[in-house]
Each structure stands twice: as structure tokens, then as C-alpha cells.
Design a protein around this motif. Sequence first.
Motif, PDB file in Angstrom:
ATOM      1  N   LYS A 185      -4.593   9.172   8.669  1.00  0.00           N
ATOM      2  CA  LYS A 185      -4.535   7.847   7.913  1.00  0.00           C
ATOM      3  C   LYS A 185      -3.109   7.931   7.056  1.00  0.00           C
ATOM      4  N   TRP A 186      -2.922   6.949   6.833  1.00  0.00           N
ATOM      5  CA  TRP A 186      -1.395   6.472   6.005  1.00  0.00           C
ATOM      6  C   TRP A 186      -1.695   5.673   4.798  1.00  0.00           C
ATOM      7  N   ARG A 187      -0.641   5.858   4.061  1.00  0.00           N
ATOM      8  CA  ARG A 187      -0.603   5.291   2.769  1.00  0.00           C
ATOM      9  C   ARG A 187       1.083   4.821   2.592  1.00  0.00           C
ATOM     10  N   LYS A 188       1.313   3.845   1.675  1.00  0.00           N
ATOM     11  CA  LYS A 188       2.527   3.605   1.356  1.00  0.00           C
ATOM     12  C   LYS A 188       2.600   3.110   0.055  1.00  0.00           C
ATOM     13  N   ALA A 189       3.580   3.026  -0.734  1.00  0.00           N
ATOM     14  CA  ALA A 189       3.735   3.101  -2.137  1.00  0.00           C
ATOM     15  C   ALA A 189       4.027   1.411  -2.222  1.00  0.00           C
ATOM     16  N   ASN A 190       3.546   0.676  -3.160  1.00  0.00           N
ATOM     17  CA  ASN A 190       3.765  -0.686  -3.434  1.00  0.00           C
ATOM     18  C   ASN A 190       5.297  -0.731  -4.092  1.00  0.00           C
ATOM     19  N   ALA A 191       5.828  -2.089  -4.342  1.00  0.00           N
ATOM     20  CA  ALA A 191       7.232  -2.354  -4.764  1.00  0.00           C
ATOM     21  C   ALA A 191       7.105  -1.438  -6.221  1.00  0.00           C
ATOM     22  N   LEU A 192       6.471  -1.063  -7.014  1.00  0.00           N
ATOM     23  CA  LEU A 192       6.391  -0.574  -8.051  1.00  0.00           C
ATOM     24  C   LEU A 192       6.242   1.031  -8.057  1.00  0.00           C
ATOM     25  N   GLY A 193       6.042   1.537  -6.975  1.00  0.00           N
ATOM     26  CA  GLY A 193       6.017   2.781  -6.579  1.00  0.00           C
ATOM     27  C   GLY A 193       4.712   3.448  -6.784  1.00  0.00           C
ATOM     28  N   LYS A 194       3.578   2.702  -6.950  1.00  0.00           N
ATOM     29  CA  LYS A 194       2.265   3.191  -7.027  1.00  0.00           C
ATOM     30  C   LYS A 194       1.834   3.289  -5.774  1.00  0.00           C
ATOM     31  N   LYS A 195       0.948   4.525  -5.526  1.00  0.00           N
ATOM     32  CA  LYS A 195       0.584   4.800  -3.996  1.00  0.00           C
ATOM     33  C   LYS A 195      -0.718   3.918  -3.819  1.00  0.00           C
ATOM     34  N   GLY A 196      -0.537   3.339  -2.435  1.00  0.00           N
ATOM     35  CA  GLY A 196      -1.715   2.500  -2.102  1.00  0.00           C
ATOM     36  C   GLY A 196      -2.817   3.441  -1.552  1.00  0.00           C
ATOM     37  N   GLU A 197      -3.905   2.457  -1.035  1.00  0.00           N
ATOM     38  CA  GLU A 197      -5.075   3.182  -0.521  1.00  0.00           C
ATOM     39  C   GLU A 197      -4.938   3.652   0.812  1.00  0.00           C
ATOM     40  N   TRP A 198      -5.526   4.828   1.117  1.00  0.00           N
ATOM     41  CA  TRP A 198      -5.442   5.322   2.419  1.00  0.00           C
ATOM     42  C   TRP A 198      -5.993   4.314   3.648  1.00  0.00           C
ATOM     43  N   VAL A 199      -5.128   4.007   4.611  1.00  0.00           N
ATOM     44  CA  VAL A 199      -5.478   3.235   5.828  1.00  0.00           C
ATOM     45  C   VAL A 199      -5.879   4.052   6.945  1.00  0.00           C
ATOM     46  N   TYR A 200      -7.399   4.257   7.399  1.00  0.00           N
ATOM     47  CA  TYR A 200      -7.501   5.254   8.447  1.00  0.00           C
ATOM     48  C   TYR A 200      -7.045   4.399   9.971  1.00  0.00           C
ATOM     49  N   GLU A 201      -6.361   5.370  10.616  1.00  0.00           N
ATOM     50  CA  GLU A 201      -5.746   4.677  12.163  1.00  0.00           C
ATOM     51  C   GLU A 201      -6.892   5.438  13.027  1.00  0.00           C
ATOM     52  N   ALA A 202      -7.240   6.719  12.659  1.00  0.00           N
ATOM     53  CA  ALA A 202      -7.941   7.377  13.619  1.00  0.00           C
ATOM     54  C   ALA A 202      -9.059   8.390  12.869  1.00  0.00           C
ATOM     55  N   GLY A 203     -10.355   8.402  13.432  1.00  0.00           N
ATOM     56  CA  GLY A 203     -11.561   9.059  12.393  1.00  0.00           C
ATOM     57  C   GLY A 203     -12.060   8.063  11.736  1.00  0.00           C
ATOM     58  N   GLU A 204     -13.221   8.299  11.057  1.00  0.00           N
ATOM     59  CA  GLU A 204     -14.143   7.431  10.193  1.00  0.00           C
ATOM     60  C   GLU A 204     -13.834   7.550   8.859  1.00  0.00           C
ATOM     61  N   ALA A 205     -13.514   6.640   8.346  1.00  0.00           N
ATOM     62  CA  ALA A 205     -13.307   6.558   6.776  1.00  0.00           C
ATOM     63  C   ALA A 205     -14.348   6.823   6.177  1.00  0.00           C
ATOM     64  N   PRO A 206     -14.352   7.408   5.038  1.00  0.00           N
ATOM     65  CA  PRO A 206     -15.615   7.785   4.278  1.00  0.00           C
ATOM     66  C   PRO A 206     -16.199   6.815   3.505  1.00  0.00           C
ATOM     67  N   LEU A 207     -17.520   6.535   3.264  1.00  0.00           N
ATOM     68  CA  LEU A 207     -18.118   5.365   2.607  1.00  0.00           C
ATOM     69  C   LEU A 207     -17.614   5.285   1.138  1.00  0.00           C
ATOM     70  N   PRO A 208     -17.342   4.332   0.665  1.00  0.00           N
ATOM     71  CA  PRO A 208     -17.118   4.405  -0.810  1.00  0.00           C
ATOM     72  C   PRO A 208     -18.385   4.534  -1.520  1.00  0.00           C
ATOM     73  N   PRO A 209     -18.158   5.492  -2.554  1.00  0.00           N
ATOM     74  CA  PRO A 209     -19.426   5.748  -3.446  1.00  0.00           C
ATOM     75  C   PRO A 209     -20.064   4.689  -3.872  1.00  0.00           C
ATOM     76  N   GLY A 210     -21.458   4.799  -3.897  1.00  0.00           N
ATOM     77  CA  GLY A 210     -22.040   3.471  -4.416  1.00  0.00           C
ATOM     78  C   GLY A 210     -22.421   3.659  -5.883  1.00  0.00           C
ATOM     79  N   ASP A 211     -22.623   2.556  -6.564  1.00  0.00           N
ATOM     80  CA  ASP A 211     -22.635   2.532  -8.111  1.00  0.00           C
ATOM     81  C   ASP A 211     -24.096   2.289  -8.358  1.00  0.00           C
ATOM     82  N   GLY A 212     -24.751   2.243  -7.631  1.00  0.00           N
ATOM     83  CA  GLY A 212     -26.301   2.014  -7.853  1.00  0.00           C
ATOM     84  C   GLY A 212     -26.497   0.278  -7.655  1.00  0.00           C
TER      85      GLY A 212
END
Length: 195
Positions: free
Chosen positions: A48-75
Motif C-alpha cells: 500500500k502507498w500514501r503520500k502527503a498533500n501540499a500541506l503535509g497531511k498524510k493521505g489515505e492508504w491506496v492498496y496496490e496489492a492485497g485486499e483493502a479492509p472494509l471501512p467500519p460500519g456506522d450502523g
Amino acid sequence: MDWIRTVERAKKTAMVVDGVKKVQYLFEDGQEMVEEWVVKSEVLQARKWRKANALGKKGEWVYEAGEAPLPPGDGGLAISSVNPVFFRKDTRKEFQWRVRNIPYEIDVYSLTVNDEGMAVLRTSNKKFYKKFDVPDLVRCGIPVDPEGFTLAHANSTLIITYPKPAAYLKIEAELKKQRDALKAASDGDVDCAQQ
């Protein structure tokens, strides 16, 4: 190779947890990559990859290989379990992609490679369309052979296979030497300052 030199210059840390060697790379351009390798079989489990935006905040992980976990449900709203799921799952000698929850017969699928080297998967009934590349080969400058892809279908899962070229296997062997040279902390081997 440029990719080998890029990996050599990256800051690396490694640890082994539950039989999986996790290696984190921090590249000079600020991008971050995490790979997870099964220790016994030396098969890539996730990248998985991520990069910082122009302000330096880390972005979300992007999966290149493997299965990304499902986002947690909020009901409330949740991702449907019957939608097709596309992910990459490699073997030692092959790149492999899987499309889960896709029930059509094998003759419905066609896979072509466009002028940019992207694989294009489509169904004749126009129910599924996906463009993807082989990022490992793109990074190493190795062209994709349009005749190299094979398709198989079983249990509502389409399996797309592409053999790893000999030139790439040599690069992968060099990268494995670099991974093996890293001192990996084992689960529970974290140094703690004593008071």
C-alpha cells in the motif's frame, strides 16, 4: 535499475508479526510504501502507498496489492456484499488479480491491452468494466505482453493471471536481498526506555 536505486535510498524499517514481515519505506519524494511478505513462502500479501498533500497531511492508504479492509460500519449505510470486488493477489511466479462476486460464464469476459499498456477487462453484457496496469512493471520500465494474460472463472470469482517476466524476477530477487539485509524486530522486540 532506477527502481532498485530508489528503494536503496529509501529509509526502511521492518518487523515480523505473526509470520508476516512488514517493511515500511519512506522515499525521498515523501511517498510512503508498506509491504507485507509471508515469511515462509516469500509471497507478497499486501502493498500500500500514501503520500502527503501540499500541506503535509498524510493521505489515505491506496492498496496496490492485497485486499483493502472494509471501512467500519456506522450502523447506517454499508457497502453491498454482492458488488464486484477487484484486488490483486500475487504468487511467486505470477501477478494475479481477482474479481469476486462476478457470476458470468468465462466466454462473457474479454481482456485487451490498450496503447498506454493498461489492461482493459470488460464483459459482453456491459455489466463490468475495469482498467488496470501492472505497477511493478511500469516502475521497472518493462512492457506488458498483450498475449500474456489468462482468464479463469470459478465460484463467482474471475482470476486474471500474468506471468512475471524474467527481467522482473531478477529485479525482484535484488529487492529481496535488500529486504533480507534489514534487521527486523520481532513481535514484542520493541526497545523501551527504562526509568
